[in-house]
Design a protein around this motif. Structure first.
Motif, PDB file in Angstrom:
ATOM      1  N   LYS A   1      -4.676  14.553   9.766  1.00 36.46           N
ATOM      2  CA  LYS A   1      -5.878  13.932   9.225  1.00 36.46           C
ATOM      3  C   LYS A   1      -5.573  12.810   8.232  1.00 36.46           C
TER       4      LYS A   1
ATOM      5  N   GLN B   1      -4.787   9.371   7.497  1.00 38.86           N
ATOM      6  CA  GLN B   1      -4.774   8.105   8.212  1.00 38.86           C
ATOM      7  C   GLN B   1      -4.971   6.978   7.216  1.00 38.86           C
ATOM      8  N   PRO B   2      -4.235   5.932   7.369  1.00 42.03           N
ATOM      9  CA  PRO B   2      -4.476   4.832   6.456  1.00 42.03           C
ATOM     10  C   PRO B   2      -5.587   3.933   6.969  1.00 42.03           C
ATOM     11  N   GLY B   3      -6.483   3.613   6.154  1.00 40.47           N
ATOM     12  CA  GLY B   3      -7.462   2.582   6.484  1.00 40.47           C
ATOM     13  C   GLY B   3      -7.122   1.399   5.619  1.00 40.47           C
ATOM     14  N   ARG B   4      -7.993   0.509   5.520  1.00 44.55           N
ATOM     15  CA  ARG B   4      -7.688  -0.627   4.667  1.00 44.55           C
ATOM     16  C   ARG B   4      -8.954  -1.064   3.962  1.00 44.55           C
ATOM     17  N   LEU B   5      -8.948  -0.911   2.673  1.00 42.83           N
ATOM     18  CA  LEU B   5     -10.042  -1.415   1.869  1.00 42.83           C
ATOM     19  C   LEU B   5      -9.409  -2.432   0.951  1.00 42.83           C
TER      20      LEU B   5
ATOM     21  N   LEU C   1     -16.131   1.336  -0.672  1.00 37.45           N
ATOM     22  CA  LEU C   1     -15.752   2.595  -1.337  1.00 37.45           C
ATOM     23  C   LEU C   1     -16.878   3.630  -1.233  1.00 37.45           C
TER      24      LEU C   1
ATOM     25  N   VAL D   1      -3.257   4.059  -3.521  1.00 36.00           N
ATOM     26  CA  VAL D   1      -3.778   4.730  -2.323  1.00 36.00           C
ATOM     27  C   VAL D   1      -4.844   5.729  -2.757  1.00 36.00           C
TER      28      VAL D   1
ATOM     29  N   VAL E   1      -9.167  11.344  -4.711  1.00 35.16           N
ATOM     30  CA  VAL E   1      -7.995  11.297  -5.583  1.00 35.16           C
ATOM     31  C   VAL E   1      -7.228  10.023  -5.274  1.00 35.16           C
ATOM     32  N   SER E   2      -6.466   9.565  -6.258  1.00 32.95           N
ATOM     33  CA  SER E   2      -5.718   8.336  -6.026  1.00 32.95           C
ATOM     34  C   SER E   2      -4.342   8.433  -6.643  1.00 32.95           C
TER      35      SER E   2
ATOM     36  N   LEU F   1     -10.802  13.758  -0.080  1.00 33.29           N
ATOM     37  CA  LEU F   1     -10.331  15.110   0.253  1.00 33.29           C
ATOM     38  C   LEU F   1     -11.192  15.772   1.322  1.00 33.29           C
ATOM     39  N   ASP F   2     -12.454  15.331   1.440  1.00 33.56           N
ATOM     40  CA  ASP F   2     -13.320  15.941   2.457  1.00 33.56           C
ATOM     41  C   ASP F   2     -13.040  15.397   3.859  1.00 33.56           C
ATOM     42  N   SER F   3     -12.917  14.073   3.953  1.00 31.37           N
ATOM     43  CA  SER F   3     -12.691  13.489   5.294  1.00 31.37           C
ATOM     44  C   SER F   3     -11.220  13.485   5.656  1.00 31.37           C
ATOM     45  N   GLY F   4     -10.345  13.596   4.648  1.00 31.49           N
ATOM     46  CA  GLY F   4      -8.908  13.533   4.910  1.00 31.49           C
ATOM     47  C   GLY F   4      -8.435  12.113   5.176  1.00 31.49           C
ATOM     48  N   LEU F   5      -9.305  11.128   4.956  1.00 35.31           N
ATOM     49  CA  LEU F   5      -8.895   9.745   5.228  1.00 35.31           C
ATOM     50  C   LEU F   5      -8.227   9.130   4.002  1.00 35.31           C
ATOM     51  N   TYR F   6      -7.187   8.419   4.290  1.00 35.48           N
ATOM     52  CA  TYR F   6      -6.334   7.780   3.305  1.00 35.48           C
ATOM     53  C   TYR F   6      -6.638   6.289   3.315  1.00 35.48           C
ATOM     54  N   PHE F   7      -6.662   5.650   2.169  1.00 33.54           N
ATOM     55  CA  PHE F   7      -6.934   4.213   2.121  1.00 33.54           C
ATOM     56  C   PHE F   7      -5.946   3.534   1.189  1.00 33.54           C
ATOM     57  N   GLY F   8      -5.554   2.348   1.575  1.00 31.60           N
ATOM     58  CA  GLY F   8      -4.681   1.570   0.707  1.00 31.60           C
ATOM     59  C   GLY F   8      -5.465   0.407   0.123  1.00 31.60           C
TER      60      GLY F   8
ATOM     61  N   LEU G   1      -7.516   8.916  -1.444  1.00 31.27           N
ATOM     62  CA  LEU G   1      -7.738   9.918  -0.408  1.00 31.27           C
ATOM     63  C   LEU G   1      -9.078  10.579  -0.642  1.00 31.27           C
TER      64      LEU G   1
ATOM     65  N   HIS H   1     -17.085   5.135   2.247  1.00 32.50           N
ATOM     66  CA  HIS H   1     -16.059   6.130   2.536  1.00 32.50           C
ATOM     67  C   HIS H   1     -16.061   7.298   1.560  1.00 32.50           C
TER      68      HIS H   1
END
Lengths: 510, 92
Positions: free
Chosen positions: A497, A499-503, B82, B24, B15-16, B28-35, B26, B85
């Motif tokens: 689960k 996954q990197p997105g990009r913001l 933000l 980065v 969390v970041s 925690l509910d969707s499990g999606l990570y963002f940079g 995250l 997501h």
């Protein structure tokens, strides 16, 4: 036995995509491989080299699968047992059908589709053309293994012409033929990659000159195995002339010249081989060996690789892994420093550097190295033992060590008193499904130091319940097959689960 | 979202971490990570220290060569992503 259409590629799951592109449906599949590649698809899991056949049968591409295993897999009870264990586990993961096991074949149902196993000599007759799917590793792995590493033969146990003759003798006709090299991951040693090319050429009905070139390669490798360097070199020279566009003769010659101490000539040959085919610069020609085989054999291979190409970052990484296995932390650090210098985006090297710096007591440097590896994995860099998969909007991070590395960073942050950052790193580790006893207790300790006793108690409770999870993980760890231990089929269980997105903030900074 | 919200807070389930200069996030509910890029990371850092959008724009126009209008548009755009997501909560 020529096939109307022949496709050759590196990763075996490409076959699945090719069948889809071709609009193939409802065909019998003859899968010639030392691995079944039919593990059950789990939630969130992507199509990989370990499960693409499951995707094919679920989508109606395939209505029947015959897994042709290396001959010795049915040679005695011990060897048959490896096949039996695979089939039982497959059946459990695909609806729990009964496994029927005979002396020279076996069968079960996977999601209602017939899945049988036999050797090339027991291949059933088919009334229509089939999908023929061959993994080059079949030719150099003499038997199926379960719960251990693949063992490669020193020479192919079956040469391409022998395999194709057996298939032709069984009356097999191929509608489409797919051939996978499977060098990445260490399944087919790079040395034997040319056998895949030979299979494809023979299936296409290659011209006689080309076939003579491959036969010269056979002569050469046989001569090498007998220690007859002069004959080997002469045969490689013939092969090089007959296969001018192929990298293999030059790569083989480079290895031979290296062993004969003709280092500059070897380096030049190797450079030419890579010019012809960039895939010959793969890290899997050495570093994988360090990870898969014993440390002393690996050290020799790696030193040889560095002689061949002094700029080989993966070889330095392999040397570092060997030094780490021997607890030579300073040596490991030096090798990793060289690897990173040569390849700054080498994720595994940064991660290993984190471990080494931690062992040397350099916490700040360790944290920097761990974080660099995490940053690289999120930017799409692939760890050596995994493949990246582009899945729609996001790049799925196939980095099985991602969570563990976050937990290592969390531990160091806690030690440095950076409690909030430590807690965040632990939470990211848990989200990556690295959530065993140690990280849970680590977070509990951080929360206690932050005067959050209620939340700390909650984490201790989860740590206790994670004991069961860890036991299950250990079971998986010790029962999975080498193919899967080297490739990411279990990754979904760890971190699918993430996954990197990009913001991006896009304010102009001119 | 077309204008700056009056109040923004980081979502409870976000969390970041700062990875050697790259932020980065995250969910925690969707499990999606963002940079986030450098500037996005700076905006997140300001949000983390409870700086509100108006003040964020003021800080950015001091730190970067950008006019106020462009800066507001960019901050709004990032905040919008933000929110989408589930990483921040906004109030007008």
């Amino acid at each position: 036995m020529p096939a109307p259409s022949v496709y050759i590629f590196e990763n075996h799951d490409t076959a699945y995509y090719r069948w889809r592109e071709l609009g193939v449906t409802n065909r019998a599949l003859v899968h010639v491989d030392a691995h079944h590649d039919a593990w059950a698809l789990k939630e969130f899991s992507s199509v990989t080299i370990a499960n693409f056949i499951t995707s094919a049968l679920r989508q109606g591409i395939v209505r029947e699968v015959v897994w042709v295993v290396p001959d010795a897999s049915f040679a005695d009870e011990t060897k048959r047992n490896a096949v039996r264990m695979h089939l039982r586990r497959l059946a459990r993961g695909h609806g729990g059908s009964k496994v029927i096991f005979g002396a020279s074949s076996a069968r079960t149902l996977l999601d209602g589709v017939s899945f049988s196993v036999c050797t090339r000599r027991e291949l059933p007759r088919f009334a229509e053309p089939v999908l023929l799917d061959i993994d080059t590793d079949y030719l150099v792995i003499p038997e199926v293994t379960y719960g251990g590493c693949d063992r490669h033969s020193s020479l192919p146990w079956c040469w391409p012409e022998e395999l194709l003759a057996s298939l032709a003798a069984a009356g097999l006709e191929a509608e489409h033929a797919t051939v996978a090299y499977s060098v990445e991951g260490g399944f087919t040693p790079l040395f034997w990659k040319f056998l895949g090319d030979e299979l494809a050429e023979r299936l296409k009905g290659a011209d006689p000159t080309c076939l003579r070139g491959f036969l010269a390669m056979h002569d050469a490798v046989r001569a090498v195995s007998l220690g007859d360097a002069n004959s080997a070199e002469a045969s490689y020279q013939v092969a090089q002339e007959l296969l001018p566009q192929h990298a293999a003769p030059r790569f083989h010659q480079a290895l031979l010249q290296l062993r004969l101490g003709r280092i500059e000539q070897a380096q030049e040959k190797f450079r030419r081989a890579v010019e012809l085919d960039k895939s010959y610069s793969t890290p899997y020609r050495n570093a994988a060996i360090a990870l898969i085989n014993g440390r002393s054999a690996a050290a020799g291979e790696l030193q040889e690789a560095l002689l061949l190409d002094p700029g080989d970052a993966a070889a330095y990484y392999g040397m570092a892994r060997v030094a780490m296995q021997n607890s030579n932390w300073n040596d490991a650090r030096e090798h990793l420093r060289r690897a990173i210098e040569l390849a700054p985006a080498f994720l595994d090297a940064h991660r290993a550097m984190g471990e080494v710096e931690e062992k040397l007591g350099h916490s700040a440097a360790a944290l920097t190295a761990y974080d660099e590896s995490l940053k690289l994995s999120l930017s799409g860099q692939r760890p050596l033992l995994d493949s990246g998969i582009v899945d729609g909007e996001y790049i799925q991070v196939l980095d099985p060590e991602h969570g563990k590395t976050q937990a290592s960073a969390a531990r160091l942050l806690a030690r440095a008193g950076r409690l909030q950052e430590s807690a965040a790193a632990y939470q990211i580790a848990f989200a990556s499904r690295y959530n065993g006893v140690a990280p849970r207790l680590g977070l509990a300790w951080v929360l206690l130091r932050q005067n959050k006793p209620d939340r700390a108690i909650g984490q201790i409770g989860r740590a206790i319940s994670a004991v069961g999870i860890d036991t299950k993980w250990l079971w998986k760890r010790f029962t999975r097959t080498p193919k899967n231990s080297a490739r990411p089929w279990t990754y979904a269980e760890f971190a699918a689960k993430i996954q990197p997105g990009r913001l991006t903030g896009t304010t102009s900074t001119s | 979202m077309t204008s700056l919200p009056s109040h923004v807070s980081i979502a409870e389930r976000a969390v970041s971490r700062d990875l050697n200069g790259q932020r980065v996030l995250l969910n925690l509910d969707s499990g999606l990570y963002f940079g986030l890029d450098e500037l996005g990371g700076r905006i997140w850092q300001l949000l983390d220290s409870r700086t509100q959008p108006e003040e964020i724009c003021a800080v950015l126009t001091r730190e970067y060569d950008v006019d106020r209008k462009q800066c507001e548009a960019d901050v709004v755009s990032l905040l919008h992503s933000l929110v989408e997501h589930g990483l921040i909560v906004v109030r007008w």
